[in-house]
Design a protein around this motif. Structure first.
Motif, short mmCIF file in Angstrom:
data_model
loop_
_atom_site.label_atom_id
_atom_site.label_comp_id
_atom_site.label_asym_id
_atom_site.label_seq_id
_atom_site.Cartn_x
_atom_site.Cartn_y
_atom_site.Cartn_z
N PHE A 52 36.82 68.53 52.82
CA PHE A 52 36.68 69.97 52.60
C PHE A 52 37.18 70.68 51.36
O PHE A 52 37.19 71.86 51.66
CB PHE A 52 37.28 70.65 54.05
CG PHE A 52 36.67 70.14 55.29
CD1 PHE A 52 35.16 70.43 55.53
CD2 PHE A 52 37.47 69.31 56.04
CE1 PHE A 52 34.70 69.93 56.73
CE2 PHE A 52 36.52 68.84 57.23
CZ PHE A 52 35.28 69.17 57.63
N THR A 53 37.55 69.86 50.44
CA THR A 53 37.91 70.46 49.15
C THR A 53 36.86 71.16 48.49
O THR A 53 37.15 72.33 48.26
CB THR A 53 38.66 69.32 48.15
OG1 THR A 53 39.69 68.96 48.83
CG2 THR A 53 38.99 69.97 46.84
N ILE A 54 35.70 70.65 48.51
CA ILE A 54 34.57 71.29 48.10
C ILE A 54 34.16 72.50 48.67
O ILE A 54 33.74 73.51 48.12
CB ILE A 54 33.41 69.93 47.79
CG1 ILE A 54 33.83 69.04 46.68
CG2 ILE A 54 32.03 70.98 47.49
CD1 ILE A 54 32.48 68.10 46.57
N ILE A 81 42.38 62.41 40.86
CA ILE A 81 43.04 62.01 39.77
C ILE A 81 44.56 62.11 39.85
O ILE A 81 45.44 61.25 39.61
CB ILE A 81 43.07 62.79 38.19
CG1 ILE A 81 41.29 62.24 38.01
CG2 ILE A 81 43.80 62.52 37.41
CD1 ILE A 81 40.83 63.18 36.92
N ILE A 82 44.96 63.16 40.69
CA ILE A 82 46.32 63.33 41.24
C ILE A 82 46.81 62.16 42.01
O ILE A 82 48.04 61.81 42.06
CB ILE A 82 46.47 64.83 41.69
CG1 ILE A 82 46.57 65.87 40.60
CG2 ILE A 82 48.02 64.95 42.18
CD1 ILE A 82 46.39 67.09 41.48
N ILE A 85 44.62 75.28 44.29
CA ILE A 85 45.63 74.43 43.54
C ILE A 85 46.53 73.67 44.57
O ILE A 85 46.77 72.37 44.57
CB ILE A 85 46.66 75.09 42.40
CG1 ILE A 85 45.64 75.45 41.31
CG2 ILE A 85 47.54 74.12 42.16
CD1 ILE A 85 46.30 76.54 40.48
N ALA A 86 46.81 74.27 45.66
CA ALA A 86 47.73 73.90 46.89
C ALA A 86 46.90 72.74 47.53
O ALA A 86 47.35 71.57 47.72
CB ALA A 86 48.16 74.77 47.85
N VAL A 87 45.61 73.15 47.61
CA VAL A 87 44.67 72.05 48.39
C VAL A 87 44.66 70.72 47.50
O VAL A 87 44.80 69.61 47.94
CB VAL A 87 43.13 72.45 48.79
CG1 VAL A 87 42.16 71.42 49.08
CG2 VAL A 87 43.26 73.71 49.66
N VAL A 88 44.35 70.87 46.18
CA VAL A 88 44.38 69.50 45.10
C VAL A 88 45.86 69.02 45.24
O VAL A 88 45.70 67.54 45.09
CB VAL A 88 43.89 70.27 44.04
CG1 VAL A 88 44.23 69.02 42.75
CG2 VAL A 88 42.51 70.69 44.11
#
Length: 441
Positions: free
Chosen positions: A274-276, A299-300, A345-348
């Motif tokens: 659900f990031t997208i 990548i993180i 940013i928190a989600v990522v």
């Protein structure tokens, strides 16, 4: 998938891979990358199918149910294949079945049926479940026991490499070419059908690439001699007090570890699936830009896995697991209340916490199991069922309360992972290889 522990002199002296198995080891590394590529390409399909078939978040989440449900159903059969025919046979069966699933996307794209795509994903994931259940112990057997953890961590490091390739394929080959939602509002019925066919054709291409790669790896492994340095121990599967299943169930560190793995995979699947949609619905990004945010999270994940592997050589695994689980919970809460780029940013950033969890829980749960670890490994793979069930809960919350509120679900899952870390810290555990002692409350 195993956690790293501080190495002693004997472990450093042990060869990482037996000399005659170095080429087979490289081939298995390709398997780790291949299933990472397929698994994370699937994360993109949830948002894609929601737009193509005009369905709810809950309906589109059936993609993950089909994928991870297959993992649950095939893990134990894979363990029996390994016990009866050997790890190489299990790897070949898994690769072959996964390739068949990839090629099933051809009739699915022709029929324009959502159910056919779910069937293709199920077959693909069934093969990957057998592959993963077979490849992990196969890698462990490719050298001395003293270097098994280091060897397995090295192989697992290529899983997020494949995951990044999978998401990149989705970001480059699928998302930019999809028909914009605003364009569909002015299309006739025939034009909508044509756009649907074109969009599903975009989904087909990367899966054909994956299927072709799987076939190539199958051929390379099938015609390569792979003789393990030692044969697997016989396993008693009876349900009595002396049987494998009874011993596994009686071991609370293992039993709770399977539960923790269930919630870890659930959180990982929810976050990446659900990031997208979070980027689009909460922050207002385009589909193409949202795909790059998912790419950034992976990548993180990749970089953090190497960092965590290093840190596990310094800190006790349960301590690091607790710290990162709490960090993940904090990120989920931030994403719920900061409805802007900070929330995204928190989600990522949750991926940094997730990078540690699967191999660490895997290693903590299997510690001290001896020959029971073969079927114990199957149980931990079955825990991937969390990725099939919990995203539907996340999607239902999104449909009811919005995309941001949905991140309460992975937050709860990560809190339960933290509880497992606390349990491990409060109970004395025998060193690896020592006889198991009764667990004290």
């Amino acid at each position: 998938m195993a956690t790293t522990t501080p190495v002693d002199t004997d472990q450093r002296a042990a060869p990482l891979v037996s000399r005659h198995l170095r080429v087979p080891f490289v081939l298995l590394i390709l398997c780790f990358a291949a299933w990472g590529m397929a698994a994370n390409l699937t994360d993109i399909l949830v948002g894609v199918f929601r737009g193509i078939f005009d369905m709810s978040n809950l309906q589109s989440s059936l993609v993950q149910f089909a994928y991870y449900g297959a993992y649950f159903l095939l893990a134990v059969p894979a363990a029996f294949i390994n016990a009866r025919y050997g790890f190489k046979a299990g790897v070949l069966v898994g690769l072959g079945l996964a390739a068949v699933g990839g090629f099933l996307f051809i009739p699915a794209s022709q029929l324009l049926a959502y159910e056919m795509f779910l069937l293709a994903l199920f077959v693909l994931a069934a093969g990957l479940s057998i592959l993963e259940t077979s490849a992990n112990p196969f890698v462990i057997g490719m050298g001395e026991e003293a270097s098994a953890t280091q060897r397995l961590n090295l192989a697992q490091s290529f899983n997020p490499v494949g995951a990044n390739i999978g998401v990149l394929m989705g970001a480059v080959l699928i998302l930019p070419g999809l028909t914009p939602e605003e364009s569909k509002t002015i299309m006739s019925e025939s034009e909508l059908l044509a756009s649907q066919s074109a969009d599903l054709g975009l989904v087909l291409r990367p899966y054909l690439v994956i299927a072709a790669v799987l076939v190539l790896i199958w051929l390379l492994i099938a015609f390569r001699r792979m003789e393990l340095p030692r044969t697997p121990e016989a396993v008693d599967l009876t349900s009595g007090s002396g049987g494998t299943f009874a011993r596994l169930w009686a071991n609370r560190h293992y039993r709770y570890g399977v539960m923790a793995q269930f919630f870890n995979v659930a959180a990982q699947t929810c976050v990446w699936t659900f990031t997208i949609l979070y980027a689009q619905d909460v922050v207002g990004t385009s589909a193409g830009e949202a795909g790059w945010w998912l790419q950034a999270s992976l990548i993180i994940f990749l970089v953090s896995r190497f960092v965590m592997t290093y840190l596990l050589g310094i800190f006790r695994p349960a301590v690091l697991l607790l710290v990162m689980a709490v960090f993940g919970v904090a990120c989920c809460l931030t994403s719920m209340f900061a409805l802007n780029i900070v929330g995204l940013i928190a989600v990522v950033s949750i991926s940094a916490a997730l990078s540690l969890m699967f191999p660490t829980i895997y290693g903590m749960a299997l510690q001290g199991l001896g020959p029971d670890a073969k079927f114990g490994s199957a149980g931990l793979v079955m825990a991937i069922l969390g990725g099939a069930l919990v995203p539907m809960v996340h999607a239902a919350v999104m449909d009811t309360a919005g995309s941001a509120a949905g991140y309460l679900v992975p937050g709860i899952c990560l809190a339960l992972v933290a509880a497992y870390a606390v349990f491990d810290l409060r109970n004395t555990r025998p060193p690896i290889g020592a006889p198991a002692a009764p667990v004290q409350a």
